[in-house]
Design a protein around this motif. Structure first.
Motif, PDB file in Angstrom:
ATOM      1  N   ARG A 215       0.838  -1.202   0.000  1.00  0.00           N
ATOM      2  CA  ARG A 215       0.000   0.000   0.000  1.00  0.00           C
ATOM      3  C   ARG A 215       0.872   1.250   0.000  1.00  0.00           C
ATOM      4  O   ARG A 215       0.656   2.192  -0.766  1.00  0.00           O
ATOM      5  N   ASP A 216       1.898   1.265   0.858  1.00  0.00           N
ATOM      6  CA  ASP A 216       2.758   2.451   0.944  1.00  0.00           C
ATOM      7  C   ASP A 216       3.513   2.669  -0.366  1.00  0.00           C
ATOM      8  O   ASP A 216       3.625   3.787  -0.851  1.00  0.00           O
ATOM      9  N   ALA A 217       4.025   1.578  -0.933  1.00  0.00           N
ATOM     10  CA  ALA A 217       4.769   1.695  -2.194  1.00  0.00           C
ATOM     11  C   ALA A 217       3.853   2.205  -3.302  1.00  0.00           C
ATOM     12  O   ALA A 217       4.260   3.007  -4.148  1.00  0.00           O
ATOM     13  N   TYR A 218       2.610   1.759  -3.291  1.00  0.00           N
ATOM     14  CA  TYR A 218       1.625   2.203  -4.292  1.00  0.00           C
ATOM     15  C   TYR A 218       1.360   3.704  -4.123  1.00  0.00           C
ATOM     16  O   TYR A 218       1.464   4.481  -5.079  1.00  0.00           O
ATOM     17  N   ASN A 219       1.034   4.110  -2.896  1.00  0.00           N
ATOM     18  CA  ASN A 219       0.681   5.521  -2.671  1.00  0.00           C
ATOM     19  C   ASN A 219       1.849   6.458  -2.973  1.00  0.00           C
ATOM     20  O   ASN A 219       1.651   7.567  -3.473  1.00  0.00           O
ATOM     21  N   GLU A 220       3.079   6.002  -2.684  1.00  0.00           N
ATOM     22  CA  GLU A 220       4.257   6.830  -3.012  1.00  0.00           C
ATOM     23  C   GLU A 220       4.320   7.108  -4.510  1.00  0.00           C
ATOM     24  O   GLU A 220       4.687   8.197  -4.946  1.00  0.00           O
ATOM     25  N   ARG A 221       3.975   6.105  -5.294  1.00  0.00           N
ATOM     26  CA  ARG A 221       4.038   6.281  -6.753  1.00  0.00           C
ATOM     27  C   ARG A 221       2.902   7.160  -7.269  1.00  0.00           C
ATOM     28  O   ARG A 221       3.059   7.864  -8.268  1.00  0.00           O
ATOM     29  N   VAL A 222       1.755   7.113  -6.585  1.00  0.00           N
ATOM     30  CA  VAL A 222       0.658   8.023  -6.966  1.00  0.00           C
ATOM     31  C   VAL A 222       1.119   9.472  -6.778  1.00  0.00           C
ATOM     32  O   VAL A 222       0.945  10.326  -7.662  1.00  0.00           O
ATOM     33  N   VAL A 223       1.769   9.734  -5.649  1.00  0.00           N
ATOM     34  CA  VAL A 223       2.261  11.094  -5.392  1.00  0.00           C
ATOM     35  C   VAL A 223       3.394  11.430  -6.368  1.00  0.00           C
ATOM     36  O   VAL A 223       3.461  12.551  -6.892  1.00  0.00           O
ATOM     37  N   GLY A 224       4.265  10.447  -6.650  1.00  0.00           N
ATOM     38  CA  GLY A 224       5.348  10.671  -7.613  1.00  0.00           C
ATOM     39  C   GLY A 224       4.805  11.085  -8.973  1.00  0.00           C
ATOM     40  O   GLY A 224       5.346  11.976  -9.639  1.00  0.00           O
ATOM     41  N   ALA A 225       3.724  10.441  -9.404  1.00  0.00           N
ATOM     42  CA  ALA A 225       3.115  10.777 -10.703  1.00  0.00           C
ATOM     43  C   ALA A 225       2.549  12.202 -10.674  1.00  0.00           C
ATOM     44  O   ALA A 225       2.647  12.942 -11.659  1.00  0.00           O
ATOM     45  N   ARG A 226       1.986  12.603  -9.548  1.00  0.00           N
ATOM     46  CA  ARG A 226       1.442  13.972  -9.453  1.00  0.00           C
ATOM     47  C   ARG A 226       2.569  15.002  -9.470  1.00  0.00           C
ATOM     48  O   ARG A 226       2.455  16.061 -10.102  1.00  0.00           O
ATOM     49  N   ILE A 227       3.649  14.688  -8.764  1.00  0.00           N
ATOM     50  CA  ILE A 227       4.790  15.611  -8.752  1.00  0.00           C
ATOM     51  C   ILE A 227       5.330  15.769 -10.171  1.00  0.00           C
ATOM     52  O   ILE A 227       5.594  16.878 -10.638  1.00  0.00           O
ATOM     53  N   ALA A 228       5.469  14.644 -10.879  1.00  0.00           N
ATOM     54  CA  ALA A 228       5.967  14.701 -12.261  1.00  0.00           C
ATOM     55  C   ALA A 228       5.047  15.566 -13.115  1.00  0.00           C
ATOM     56  O   ALA A 228       5.509  16.412 -13.895  1.00  0.00           O
ATOM     57  N   THR A 229       3.744  15.381 -12.962  1.00  0.00           N
ATOM     58  CA  THR A 229       2.781  16.165 -13.748  1.00  0.00           C
ATOM     59  C   THR A 229       2.955  17.653 -13.485  1.00  0.00           C
ATOM     60  O   THR A 229       3.012  18.473 -14.418  1.00  0.00           O
ATOM     61  N   ALA A 230       3.037  17.989 -12.203  1.00  0.00           N
ATOM     62  CA  ALA A 230       3.139  19.413 -11.840  1.00  0.00           C
ATOM     63  C   ALA A 230       4.417  20.018 -12.410  1.00  0.00           C
ATOM     64  O   ALA A 230       4.409  21.143 -12.928  1.00  0.00           O
ATOM     65  N   MET A 231       5.509  19.270 -12.356  1.00  0.00           N
ATOM     66  CA  MET A 231       6.780  19.809 -12.866  1.00  0.00           C
ATOM     67  C   MET A 231       6.765  19.949 -14.385  1.00  0.00           C
ATOM     68  O   MET A 231       7.257  20.930 -14.941  1.00  0.00           O
TER      69      MET A 231
END
Ligand code: NG1
Length: 435
Positions: free
Chosen positions: A239-255
């Protein structure tokens, strides 16, 4: 599963299994034996195997799953009072949750899904009581969507027992949010295919704009689901590894949006930058890992928009993978288009190659494979599969092989040899149905 009941046949190794709907009589008998009255409604919610489009749904990018013949059956009847009680022939424990304020029982791993479903029904049926029975033949914790089948089945059965009318779209919407309350910030693939699948076809799902279309499974193509032996605990590290990647994808989008001067809409998803010119090149320039605090600081964005999770707080300082996560998701979305085209053209070797590329990307870039999944996929390819890949969230769990029907027995044997099983053939099956 109910002892001695005429249920979905357990697939036998190396044989093609004919499937049938679960026996309503057996469900009714088990329910009546426990509660002393028959259920008012029973639903069968299938599991799913995702053919391709892994970790794309929460970025609003497409997926191509099938529902399978194995699934979860939920029977329900209304009860006096405001307590929802449940027991299961598959899962340990018998949760009893207060409908008005359902809080999961920490000792019963499946109770968060029940609690989430009740929360998502609270506006329609406040303070109603119910009795539930859960049966099925879907292995849990491995990427075949047992949690979503359970959540969808509970919502459908409770709504029917309480005489609340829900459209299929409403069941999907409420089940997605119910499951996010249980901890994983998932997309909507599982719930949508579980509700809308049709036998004999995969379901191409788009999220923005929303759309669904059937993609027939061509003749000469069969599927095997095989367990890697590694558990993927949805309540823990996976679960933690999954949620980290969800946030990683959002950070990438924003950048990326910041770089090309694109105004972001909410929720932030990679879909918004997927069509940007030379996005591949821009992705390669992203940092390997970054925390949400660092990202928000660099681009002047509200940090809450980056990290907000339905299930609770996320560590703003935690460095999460950014570049490789974005690269996998954007390329995987292209593979979904290519795989759909390959199925339409009946080009099965091309379809298989795309599955292999998907697995390589999930291992190399996204980082959700395991050595056992890699060995399992390699063994199934060697035994004659067109292609093989991990299916579902990964970090353990099940793999999928696409193979000619003549190679199915050898692929199953190779899977069991490599990982110990279970391994069984699965067929593109129908979605949620009332029994
Ligand atoms: P699993 O863990 O295999 O049921 C999860 C998500 C999906 C999707 C896949 C990865 C849930 C309920 N489902 O599936 O939405 O993101 O991972 O493609 O968490």
């Amino acid at each position: 599963m109910i002892a001695g009941a005429a249920r979905l046949p357990t697939p036998r190794w190396g044989t093609v299994t004919l499937v049938s709907a679960p026996s309503l009589d057996a469900i009714v008998s088990a329910f009546a034996a426990h509660y002393g009255e028959p259920p008012a409604a029973a639903f069968h919610a299938p599991g799913r195997v995702n053919l391709i489009g892994e970790h794309t749904d929460y970025s609003n990018l497409p997926v191509l799953p099938i529902a399978i013949e194995r699934g979860i059956t939920v029977a329900a009847c209304p009860a006096e009072g405001a307590l929802v009680e449940a027991f299961s022939s598959n899962f340990e424990g018998a949760p009893a949750l207060a409908c008005a304020n359902p809080s999961a029982d920490a000792a019963i791993p499946w109770s968060p899904y029940l609690a989430g479903a009740l929360r998502e029904l609270a506006d329609l049926a406040p303070s109603r009581g119910a009795k539930l029975f859960i049966d099925g033949d879907l292995p849990a914790g491995g990427g075949l969507s047992s949690s979503s089948a359970l959540t969808v089945g509970v919502i459908a059965a409770l709504a029917a027992a309480w005489d609340v009318r829900l459209t299929p779209e409403e069941i999907v919407r409420r089940a997605v949010i119910a499951e996010r309350h249980a901890g994983v910030e998932s997309g909507g693939m599982d719930q949508e295919v579980i509700v809308f699948a049709t036998a004999g076809a995969a379901l191409r799902i788009d999220f923005d704009p929303a759309g669904r279309r059937l993609v027939l499974v061509p003749p000469g193509l069969a599927f095997v689901a095989a367990y890697s032996g590694d558990d993927a605990p949805k309540a823990g590290s996976a679960r933690d590894a999954y949620n980290e990647r969800v946030v990683g994808a959002r950070i990438a989008t924003a950048m990326l949006a910041d770089e090309v001067g694109l105004e972001l809409e909410h929720p932030i998803t990679l879909r918004q930058v997927a069509g940007v010119d030379v996005v591949d090149v821009l992705v390669d320039g992203l940092p390997e890992r970054l925390s949400a605090t660092e990202a928000a600081h660099g681009i002047d964005l509200d940090i809450e928009q980056l990290v907000r999770l339905t299930s609770g707080r996320f560590d703003h300082q935690l460095k999460v993978p950014v570049r490789r996560v974005a690269r996998h998701i954007l390329r995987e979305a292209e593979r979904v288009d290519q795989a759909e085209a390959a199925l339409l053209a009946g080009d099965l070797p091309a379809f298989g190659r795309l599955l292999n590329e998907s697995h390589d990307s999930l291992r190399g870039d996204f980082g959700c494979s395991t050595p056992a999944l890699d060995r399992l996929c390699a063994a199934m390819r060697k035994a004659g599969a067109f292609g093989a890949r991990l299916t579902g969230a990964g970090f353990g769990g099940y793999a999928l092989a696409a193979a000619p029907p003549s190679a199915i027995a050898a692929v199953i044997e190779a899977a069991i040899g490599a990982a110990g099983g279970p391994a069984f053939e699965v067929h593109a099956s129908g979605g949620l149905c009332r029994l």
